[in-house]
Design an enzyme around this catalytic site. Sequence first.
Site, short mmCIF file in Angstrom:
data_model
loop_
_atom_site.label_atom_id
_atom_site.label_comp_id
_atom_site.label_asym_id
_atom_site.label_seq_id
_atom_site.Cartn_x
_atom_site.Cartn_y
_atom_site.Cartn_z
N LYS A 1 25.57 56.41 22.88
CA LYS A 1 25.65 56.37 21.42
C LYS A 1 26.30 57.70 21.04
CE LYS A 1 24.08 54.01 18.06
NZ LYS A 1 23.86 52.63 18.12
P1 NAD Z 1 25.35 50.65 7.23
O1 NAD Z 1 25.79 51.76 7.09
O2 NAD Z 1 26.34 49.64 7.11
O3 NAD Z 1 24.30 50.37 6.13
C1 NAD Z 1 23.10 51.14 6.18
C2 NAD Z 1 22.13 50.42 4.90
O4 NAD Z 1 20.89 51.09 4.85
C3 NAD Z 1 22.89 50.94 3.61
O5 NAD Z 1 22.67 50.03 2.66
C4 NAD Z 1 22.34 52.09 3.33
O6 NAD Z 1 22.17 52.50 1.82
C5 NAD Z 1 20.78 51.83 3.65
N1 NAD Z 1 20.18 53.18 3.94
C6 NAD Z 1 20.56 54.46 4.64
N2 NAD Z 1 19.36 55.39 4.66
C7 NAD Z 1 18.25 54.68 3.83
C8 NAD Z 1 17.23 55.25 3.64
N3 NAD Z 1 16.68 56.39 3.98
N4 NAD Z 1 16.25 54.24 3.08
C9 NAD Z 1 16.68 52.97 2.78
N5 NAD Z 1 17.83 52.39 2.82
C10 NAD Z 1 18.79 53.33 3.48
O7 NAD Z 1 24.86 50.46 8.69
P2 NAD Z 1 24.40 49.35 9.51
O8 NAD Z 1 25.64 49.09 10.57
O9 NAD Z 1 24.10 47.85 8.70
O10 NAD Z 1 23.03 49.54 10.38
C11 NAD Z 1 21.86 49.55 10.16
C12 NAD Z 1 20.83 49.53 11.14
O11 NAD Z 1 21.29 48.75 12.06
C13 NAD Z 1 20.92 50.78 11.73
O12 NAD Z 1 19.91 51.28 12.61
C14 NAD Z 1 22.01 50.79 13.11
O13 NAD Z 1 21.59 51.46 13.98
C15 NAD Z 1 21.49 49.20 13.26
N6 NAD Z 1 22.57 48.36 14.01
C16 NAD Z 1 23.55 48.29 13.60
C17 NAD Z 1 24.62 47.44 14.39
C18 NAD Z 1 25.99 47.08 13.78
O14 NAD Z 1 26.78 46.14 14.34
N7 NAD Z 1 26.30 47.64 12.54
C19 NAD Z 1 24.24 47.03 15.48
C20 NAD Z 1 23.06 47.12 15.97
C21 NAD Z 1 22.15 47.99 15.20
#
Ligand code: NAD
Length: 416
Positions: free
Chosen positions: A108
Site C-alpha cells: 500500500k
Molecule cells: P473515494 O475517495 O473514491 O471515496 C471515498 C468516499 O468516502 C467519498 O464519498 C468521501 O466523501 C467519503 N468519506 C471520506 N471520509 C469520510 C468520513 N470521515 N466519513 C464519511 N465519509 C467519508 O474512495 P474509494 O476508492 O471509494 O475507497 C473507499 C474505501 O474502499 C476505502 O476504504 C478504500 O481503501 C476501499 N477500497 C477501494 C478500492 C477501489 O478500487 N477504489 C478497492 C478496495 C478497497
Amino acid sequence: MAQAAKMSAFDEVNVFFDRSADRLGLDDGIREMLRRPWRELGVAVPVRMDDGSVQVFSGYRVQHNGARGPYKGGIRFHPQADQEEVRALASLMSWKTSLVNIPFGGAKGGVQCDPRTLSKEELRRLTRRYTTNIEHMLGVNRDIPAPDMGTNSQTMAWMMDAYSSIHGYTPGIVTGKPIEFGGSAGREAATGRGTVFIIVNLAKDMGIDPVGARIVVQGFGNVGMWTARLLQEMGCSVIGISDIGGAIYSESGIDVDAAIEHKKRSELFSDMPGVDYLTNEELLELECDFLVPAAIDGVIHSGNASRIKARVIVEAANHPLTPEADEIVNDRGIPVLPDILVNAGGVIVSYFEWTQNLYQHQWEEERVNDELSKIMTKAYEDVRDTARRDGITYREAAFDIGVGRVAHVADIRGFI
Ligand code: NAD
C-alpha cells in the site's frame, strides 16, 4: 484511572491476524515474519504550490509480503494516511490477494494530504514527485500500485507517465488507468460490482430476496457510488447514502442516479431536494438489511456497535470495524462479511488489467465481469464453507484461508 493507549490501525488489523495464526498453529518465527512488512519507504514530497510557495508532504510505500507474487496495493491521498495506516492496509492486501487466490503479494502507499484542497495542477505535481521518489521500489514484476481513496484513473495516468519517463513505456506498472491509456474495461466499477456479487451470494444463502432489500451505503466515491448504483439496478431499495459532508435518507428509497447527478453540480448532499438529512453517525444506525460502510476505517467502534440495526454488515471499505466493534456485533448475531473478501473486486480486475498490459491486449467488459464473478463467488464459497466447517465467523474464515496460503507458499519457496 489511566486510559489504555489507542491501538494503531496496524495493531488492530494484527488482532485478527494473531487470532488466525493461533488457529493455524503457526510458530512464533513464522508469525513474526508474516506480521512485519518486508520493506518500507518514507519519502518527503516537495510540491510547488500554485501561489509559488513550496509545501512538503509525507509519502509512504509499504511492501508487506511478496511470497505469492509481486507486491500489489493502492495509493491513498488522505489526511490520515500515515505510516501505521499504510502498514495496516498493506497487510490487508497480503491476506486479500491470497484469499481470492491471485498471484500477488500485498502493499500500500499513501501521501498525507487533503486532495480536496489541492488544484489539479498541484495534484499532478504531487503525484509525479511521489512516483519518482518511490520509483526504485516499483516494477511490473516487483510492485504495482493502483487507485485507492483520494486517487483515481487520472492519478494512475500521471504515475504511469512519470515511471515511463525513466524506464520507457510501461503500462503494467500501475492498474486502474484510463481505458484509452492501457486501462481495463470494468475496472472502475469492479470494487462495487464485487461487493454486489458478495451481497447476492449471501442473500441467497440467508433466504433474503435482493429485490426490495433495504440498503445503506456510507461513502459515495468510487466504491460506494458503484455499489449503490448496481444494487438499485438489481431492484434493491437504497434508503441511505452519505459522503464526508453528511448523509441523506428516504424511507421509500433514494434515486441513486439523481444523487449522482446532484453530486456533479454540488459539493454537498445537504442541498438535495426530496430527502431527509442525517449525520454519518445516524446513517450507520439506520434499520436495514445490508449496511455497507464504503468510506474510511474505524467508523464502527465500541461506541456505536451496540446501536447498529442492520441484519448484515458488508465491509466494502478497508477496516471499517475495530476489533471491539467486531466482537460486539458478533455477540449480537449480526454477520460481518469482511473487507478482504468484499472489496477484492478492485484488485481482481487490476490483475486482469496487468495481464492484458503484459500481452498488449484488451478484453471486452463482459469477459471482465464474468471472470470477476467466478473468482468472487469461489472466494465467497470458500469463506462460507470454512466458517461452517470450523464454527467460526466469516472474518476468521477469510483470515485463515488468506494467512494459511501465504504461510504455505513462504515455506515451499524456501527463503527462510
Ligand atoms: P473515494 O475517495 O473514491 O471515496 C471515498 C468516499 O468516502 C467519498 O464519498 C468521501 O466523501 C467519503 N468519506 C471520506 N471520509 C469520510 C468520513 N470521515 N466519513 C464519511 N465519509 C467519508 O474512495 P474509494 O476508492 O471509494 O475507497 C473507499 C474505501 O474502499 C476505502 O476504504 C478504500 O481503501 C476501499 N477500497 C477501494 C478500492 C477501489 O478500487 N477504489 C478497492 C478496495 C478497497
